[in-house]
Design an enzyme around this catalytic site. Structure first.
Site, mmCIF file in Angstrom:
data_model
loop_
_atom_site.group_PDB
_atom_site.id
_atom_site.type_symbol
_atom_site.label_atom_id
_atom_site.label_comp_id
_atom_site.label_asym_id
_atom_site.label_seq_id
_atom_site.Cartn_x
_atom_site.Cartn_y
_atom_site.Cartn_z
ATOM 1 N N ASP A 52 43.106 50.297 27.030
ATOM 2 C CA ASP A 52 43.965 51.373 26.516
ATOM 3 C C ASP A 52 45.268 50.848 25.927
ATOM 4 O OD1 ASP A 52 42.089 53.258 27.592
ATOM 5 O OD2 ASP A 52 43.064 53.063 29.539
ATOM 6 N N GLU A 221 38.386 62.102 24.985
ATOM 7 C CA GLU A 221 39.683 61.783 25.584
ATOM 8 C C GLU A 221 40.502 60.923 24.623
ATOM 9 O OE1 GLU A 221 38.437 60.022 29.223
ATOM 10 O OE2 GLU A 221 37.524 58.288 28.291
#
Length: 333
Positions: A52, A221
């Site tokens: 991420d 997401e």
């Protein structure tokens, strides 16, 4: 970054720069027709294990990268190729994190520079739970150890139909700020932010829905919003991350004429109804690309993401590609 399963979390680029001069018709031909047509990441070396990632280039030309793990893991680079690991963003982790996770670590940060200061939004949650919080920290330099935590920005509970994680700040040209976020459950959300505080604007408490998968898997997401050429573009990660070589993550995009949507893909399908045009998918050793952020650099926009290395036991690693917008849609190369 909540995921139903979650682990504790350029030379090639410069060679590709010439593609920015190509006409739109040629760029359209570059849009991948199959997973095998997707570009490999640009070359990166050094400390490349990451999850991420969010990255920014400072005024001095140095790259600061933050990622999931610990007190938010940090890396630096002077050339966008060789990366060095640094200290965590927080030398002392905020005590409120324990209200949302028994293991006080943070996920899916988002760094930006606004109004003379660096802002770092991030998530605190636990594996597969939507008892979650988005936090905010501010800094004058953006460097590890310099961050002042500003507490929670937005939260969700076990009774919520959304998940308050994976934040991304978008500052529009009209001076309005927006924070997108979300993972699984009923999909991706957006709230308006007060530029003075970095927290929700009291005059607008609407929670907008911007992407959802009402049928089948709920797996969407990691939103990222940018504006290019008169359109707002919403990037999101679809399907399952964090399963090593079994990951099915991929990046898709839609665009809109309003920041709150509706976001439609190239076929006109709404991202509120399973829509999304592919940007990156698995190919070869590069499995499950996602957890993306978009960074403006001197030679164009970058998509910065992680993938699972099929030639290294599924280890999550840093991926960077340039984006070309000439066709009206982002094309990674």
């Amino acid at each position: 970054m909540s995921r139903t399963s979650r682990t504790s979390r350029t030379s090639r680029l410069s060679r590709r720069t010439a593609l920015f001069a190509l006409p739109a018709a040629v760029l359209l031909a570059l849009v991948p027709s199959s997973a095998s047509a997707y570009p490999d990441p640009g070359r990166v070396t050094g400390s490349v294990v990451t999850h991420d990632p969010t990255m920014i280039r400072t005024s001095s030309g140095q790259y600061l990268l933050y990622a999931t793990g610990g007190g938010i893991a940090a890396k630096t680079s002077s050339d966008r190729t060789a990366f060095s690991a640094g200290a965590d963003a927080f030398s002392s982790r905020p005590s409120w994190w324990r209200n949302y996770s028994s293991v006080p670590e943070a996920w899916a940060p988002d760094i930006s520079y606004q109004g003379g200061r660096y802002l770092l939004y991030y998530s605190v949650s636990s594996f597969g739970s939507n008892t979650s919080a988005i936090g905010l920290a501010t800094s004058g330099t953006g460097r590890p150890g310099s961050w002042t935590d500003q507490g929670t920005v937005y939260t969700s509970t076990a009774s919520s139909d959304y998940n308050a994680i994976d934040p991304n700040l978008f500052a529009d040209g009209d001076g309005k700020w927006w924070l997108s976020f979300g993972s699984w459950w009923t999909g991706l959300k957006m709230i308006q932010i007060n530029p003075s505080t970095g927290k929700q604007l009291s005059g607008n408490t609407t929670r907008y829905s911007i992407a959802s998968r009402p049928t089948g898997t709920k797996a969407v997401e990691a939103p990222t919003v940018v504006k290019r050429g008169g359109y707002y573009y919403l990037f999101a990660s679809y399907d399952t991350c964090c399963a090593g070589t079994g990951s099915t993550y991929k990046v898709k995009v839609g665009r809109a004429t309003s920041v709150t949507g509706p976001y439609l893909d190239k076929n006109g399908v709404s991202m509120m109804n399973n829509g999304g045009t592919p940007v990156l998918e698995s190919h070869g050793r590069y499995i499950g690309p996602g957890g993306q952020s978009i960074t403006a650099d001197s030679d164009g926009d970058l998509i910065v993401y992680h993938y699972y290395d099929g030639q290294d036991n599924g280890t999550p690693k840093l991926g960077i590609n340039l984006l070309n917008w000439s066709s009206g849609w982002p094309v990674a190369y």
